[in-house]
Design a protein around this motif. Structure first.
Motif, mmCIF file in Angstrom:
data_model
loop_
_atom_site.group_PDB
_atom_site.id
_atom_site.type_symbol
_atom_site.label_atom_id
_atom_site.label_comp_id
_atom_site.label_asym_id
_atom_site.label_seq_id
_atom_site.Cartn_x
_atom_site.Cartn_y
_atom_site.Cartn_z
ATOM 1 N N SER A 277 22.192 63.872 119.718
ATOM 2 C CA SER A 277 22.035 64.250 121.128
ATOM 3 C C SER A 277 21.100 63.262 121.810
ATOM 4 O O SER A 277 20.110 62.823 121.209
ATOM 5 C CB SER A 277 21.444 65.659 121.234
ATOM 6 O OG SER A 277 20.910 65.868 122.542
ATOM 7 N N GLU A 278 21.379 62.938 123.045
ATOM 8 C CA GLU A 278 20.483 62.059 123.813
ATOM 9 C C GLU A 278 19.059 62.596 123.827
ATOM 10 O O GLU A 278 18.113 61.833 123.984
ATOM 11 C CB GLU A 278 20.969 61.968 125.270
ATOM 12 C CG GLU A 278 22.167 61.078 125.469
ATOM 13 C CD GLU A 278 22.646 61.083 126.915
ATOM 14 O OE1 GLU A 278 23.568 60.316 127.223
ATOM 15 O OE2 GLU A 278 22.094 61.869 127.729
ATOM 16 N N ARG A 279 18.915 63.907 123.658
ATOM 17 C CA ARG A 279 17.594 64.513 123.774
ATOM 18 C C ARG A 279 16.811 64.470 122.460
ATOM 19 O O ARG A 279 15.651 64.900 122.411
ATOM 20 C CB ARG A 279 17.737 65.948 124.284
ATOM 21 C CG ARG A 279 18.307 65.972 125.723
ATOM 22 C CD ARG A 279 18.702 67.362 126.161
ATOM 23 N NE ARG A 279 17.563 68.250 126.263
ATOM 24 C CZ ARG A 279 16.752 68.334 127.326
ATOM 25 N NH1 ARG A 279 16.984 67.575 128.379
ATOM 26 N NH2 ARG A 279 15.758 69.178 127.324
ATOM 27 N N ALA A 331 24.583 58.290 120.923
ATOM 28 C CA ALA A 331 23.992 59.529 121.437
ATOM 29 C C ALA A 331 24.868 60.067 122.559
ATOM 30 O O ALA A 331 25.400 59.299 123.365
ATOM 31 C CB ALA A 331 22.580 59.270 121.953
ATOM 32 N N VAL A 332 25.008 61.389 122.601
ATOM 33 C CA VAL A 332 25.831 62.019 123.635
ATOM 34 C C VAL A 332 24.978 63.015 124.405
ATOM 35 O O VAL A 332 23.992 63.549 123.888
ATOM 36 C CB VAL A 332 27.071 62.710 123.023
ATOM 37 C CG1 VAL A 332 28.013 61.681 122.418
ATOM 38 C CG2 VAL A 332 26.667 63.736 121.978
ATOM 39 N N SER A 333 25.385 63.274 125.648
ATOM 40 C CA SER A 333 24.591 64.158 126.501
ATOM 41 C C SER A 333 24.868 65.626 126.161
ATOM 42 O O SER A 333 25.887 65.968 125.558
ATOM 43 C CB SER A 333 24.932 63.908 127.965
ATOM 44 O OG SER A 333 26.240 64.377 128.242
ATOM 45 N N ILE A 337 28.400 67.501 125.113
ATOM 46 C CA ILE A 337 28.551 68.401 123.959
ATOM 47 C C ILE A 337 29.180 69.713 124.406
ATOM 48 O O ILE A 337 30.130 70.217 123.786
ATOM 49 C CB ILE A 337 27.188 68.650 123.271
ATOM 50 C CG1 ILE A 337 26.692 67.365 122.589
ATOM 51 C CG2 ILE A 337 27.293 69.788 122.262
ATOM 52 C CD1 ILE A 337 25.261 67.454 122.054
ATOM 53 N N ALA A 338 28.675 70.276 125.500
ATOM 54 C CA ALA A 338 29.212 71.545 125.992
ATOM 55 C C ALA A 338 30.672 71.405 126.396
ATOM 56 O O ALA A 338 31.514 72.268 126.085
ATOM 57 C CB ALA A 338 28.375 72.048 127.169
ATOM 58 N N GLY A 355 29.598 69.902 115.747
ATOM 59 C CA GLY A 355 30.945 69.355 115.597
ATOM 60 C C GLY A 355 31.467 68.834 116.921
ATOM 61 O O GLY A 355 32.076 67.748 116.992
ATOM 62 N N ALA A 356 31.220 69.593 117.991
ATOM 63 C CA ALA A 356 31.678 69.165 119.317
ATOM 64 C C ALA A 356 31.070 67.819 119.692
ATOM 65 O O ALA A 356 31.710 67.008 120.383
ATOM 66 C CB ALA A 356 31.318 70.226 120.355
ATOM 67 N N ALA A 357 29.847 67.564 119.229
ATOM 68 C CA ALA A 357 29.203 66.277 119.540
ATOM 69 C C ALA A 357 30.023 65.107 118.999
ATOM 70 O O ALA A 357 30.049 64.026 119.606
ATOM 71 C CB ALA A 357 27.781 66.244 118.970
ATOM 72 N N THR A 358 30.717 65.312 117.880
ATOM 73 C CA THR A 358 31.530 64.205 117.344
ATOM 74 C C THR A 358 32.717 63.914 118.251
ATOM 75 O O THR A 358 33.110 62.758 118.410
ATOM 76 C CB THR A 358 32.031 64.486 115.902
ATOM 77 O OG1 THR A 358 32.982 65.558 115.916
ATOM 78 C CG2 THR A 358 30.875 64.827 114.973
#
Lengths: 394, 394
Positions: A277-279, A331-333, A337-338, A355-358
């Motif tokens: 995650s970007e965070r 990295a994803v926001s 992800i949502a 999993g959604a982040a992938t």
């Protein structure tokens, strides 16, 4: 249960220290010299690297695990998870898209693989009590396998916000002694080590923290062996992996390395992608800067619980696997992800936020051209949808 | 996807009506003559009843299903669930105790088997839209398989109390059109049929209610084939099954009957036990009274959502299977279900409240001597712990 006769040693991932498996008289922790993770080494004949289809679950891979003769009913329902194509999303992404579904494991996540082996290895080496800090799923899995062996309650420490969460409830259901401390897994871990300072030092309790003992890595390695076996001569070009502590990523790469060392490489191994995650993106940051180790960051918090890991003791191993495989880190926001969580559900392949982040990462890597059209891409859907669906507005 | 060439007909379970599979031009519902459930009949050669281990999930059993050539990615992660011994509870119960873990299915329950086949069969016969009333898991599964085929939203009707529940959230995640009506599945079903009166009558929507179409039964039947194959020459003496609508119980028995008809019976088939909650026990009541059909009751409500089914349109089939197998039916209290939920978790084999009811039932049947010591007993743990663990105090 006993040690695998093919197990030779536990070797440090960072320095030259090697502990012979023959000399072991107590559970194995971090390297006694440099305090970095140890990893199991074996003398493996080729026939050890073939799954035993007559066995169930994780026991199919006993010949490449540190312990053999797993008890009946202990890990029969762990691993051996399905891989499947995802034809509904493949065309719009321009990919030969596949998913490995880890949500079918008994506690609903890939953590069962590592903790099943971590607990079993500790017990074979004389331990009866275990502890770990957790972002959720690892604690649930450690609690389950402690229960399966009838051990004293597993000591699980979760971030304060997890009180009353599904993770807390599941650990309690499996008889764990659940405590709460800090804002994330690193802070929970510090509190746990302070509270258990003496029993940990005396070896009365085994710390199952990510990479603090070598069993979890071996359990996670089975994902790599399963992928290699399932895809045969048409391996994925890319494996996209949500990376918190990185046990699975390092484990998958270890499997391909052990196959290659035994002369059983199934062709060019997949390129590994670490998704964060970007965070909270310490691995992505270190990869981009060309560092050899992962420097801790301050997490700004992410809905993907398993990615809220601000430090990585095996950062050097994660980065080495990414580079050796010619992979990358992205990295994803939180918004991505949502959106990917909803998109994957609507397209019939539900997963957790991790999993959604992938899926979100693959969208990014297609846009920027890193992953070319037509690539065979495998997403690791590390957990089911059950925990996170309760946090979604309907 | 196309009809299985071995499929001969859909025959009424209650009257003499038989519809040839060759003459089908629309989805199949209840018997047009007596409005009871239809069941698929095949001309099966022995080699059709052997699992295809080179296929994944439900497709291993395509040769005994009404549709073949299931699309890639459609049901690769459905079924093929583990059976495992339960050594921690076996000694105190005096049993050779086994569990079949259905929680590993993609939506976390055994409902995936039936709905995967029900939706696929409907589509092969020309349908695009589906509806069903649900106590929860069936609606989630129907929503998932509609999503996997890219169909219009599945019309799901749940009891009023389910608004905002994990079931509701999961259906919405998979793109379903979720409505709420009544206090239980029977009332939800009545509301659904009133609202969809015209499209149902016109055949524009297929009613996936339990036993209202013959596909779900065929999908559930795969549990029986898996059990028969996994246990080989040492079949369970008893299979203990949580019974709402009874699709799985009738399906398991249909599998053993089809094996026997093909000359492949693995010895004496298991004796079937139907388990219900004392607060909603129409099958137990009818079995005790020696009735040939199940008379509807008024449910007093049970925490085991899947058992809150006050009427059973296939009651005659459930009772026939129980009697033909020399089985029995038993009701357990809500307190016993809750205690068994905790006991199974503490002993390392988590399940749903419905699954826990089977453990409670076995405790009863051991106490009253119905199941003798040393029996091989298989519990059907029909769903994972994720949904119900959120309702447990910690």
């Amino acid at each position: 249960m006993r040690l695998n006769p093919a197990l030779q040693s536990f070797a440090c991932s960072a320095c030259e220290h090697v502990a012979s498996a023959l000399a072991l008289t107590a559970p194995v922790g971090l390297c006694p010299r440099c305090h970095k993770p140890l990893a199991a080494r074996y003398a493996l004949r080729q026939d050890a690297l073939v799954p035993r289809h007559e066995r169930a679950g994780l026991a199919r891979w006993e010949s490449v695990l540190p312990i053999v003769e797993l008890p009946a009913g202990y890990a029969d329902d762990v691993g051996a998870t399905p891989v499947a194509p995802w034809p509904r999303l493949a065309p719009e992404l321009g990919l030969d898209l596949w998913v490995k579904h880890e949500g079918g494991n008994p506690t609903g996540s890939f953590k069962d693989r590592g903790l099943a082996v971590g607990v079993a290895l500790g017990v074979v080496l004389g331990a009866r009590r275990f502890c770990l800090p957790t972002q959720g799923n690892a604690g649930v899995a450690a609690s389950l396998f402690s229960a399966r062996l009838g051990l004293p309650p597993c000591h699980v420490v979760m971030p304060l916000a997890w009180r009353g969460s599904p993770y807390h409830r599941a650990c309690a259901l499996f008889g764990a002694d659940v405590r709460f401390a800090g804002a994330n897994v690193a802070e929970a871990g510090r509190a746990m080590r302070e509270a258990l300072d003496r029993p940990l030092a005396a070896g009365e309790v085994v710390d199952l923290s990510t990479f603090f003992e070598p069993g979890r890595l071996e359990g996670k390695k089975t994902m790599g062996f399963e992928i290699a076996a399932d895809f045969g001569r048409a391996q994925p070009d890319w494996i996209v992996y949500p990376t918190g502590g990185g046990t699975g990523l390092v484990g998958i790469w270890k499997a391909y390395e052990e196959l290659a060392a035994a002369g059983l490489s199934p062709g060019t191994p997949p390129r590994l992608v670490a998704v964060q995650s970007e965070r909270c993106a310490p691995v992505v940051e270190a990869f981009r800067r060309g560092l050899a180790v992962v420097e801790p960051v301050t997490s700004r918090g992410t809905a993907a619980d398993g990615l809220d890991v601000p430090a990585a003791i095996m950062g050097h191993g994660i980065l080495a696997a990414l580079r050796a495989s010619r992979g990358t880190a992205v990295a994803v926001s939180e918004e991505a992800i949502a959106a990917a969580f909803r998109r994957s559900g609507a397209a019939g392949v539900p997963t957790s936020f991790e999993g959604a982040a992938t899926l979100a990462a693959v969208e990014t890597l297609r846009r920027d051209g890193t992953i070319p059209a037509g690539s065979r891409v495998l997403l690791l859907f590390t957990a089911g949808f059950a925990t996170h669906v309760s946090r979604v507005e309907v």
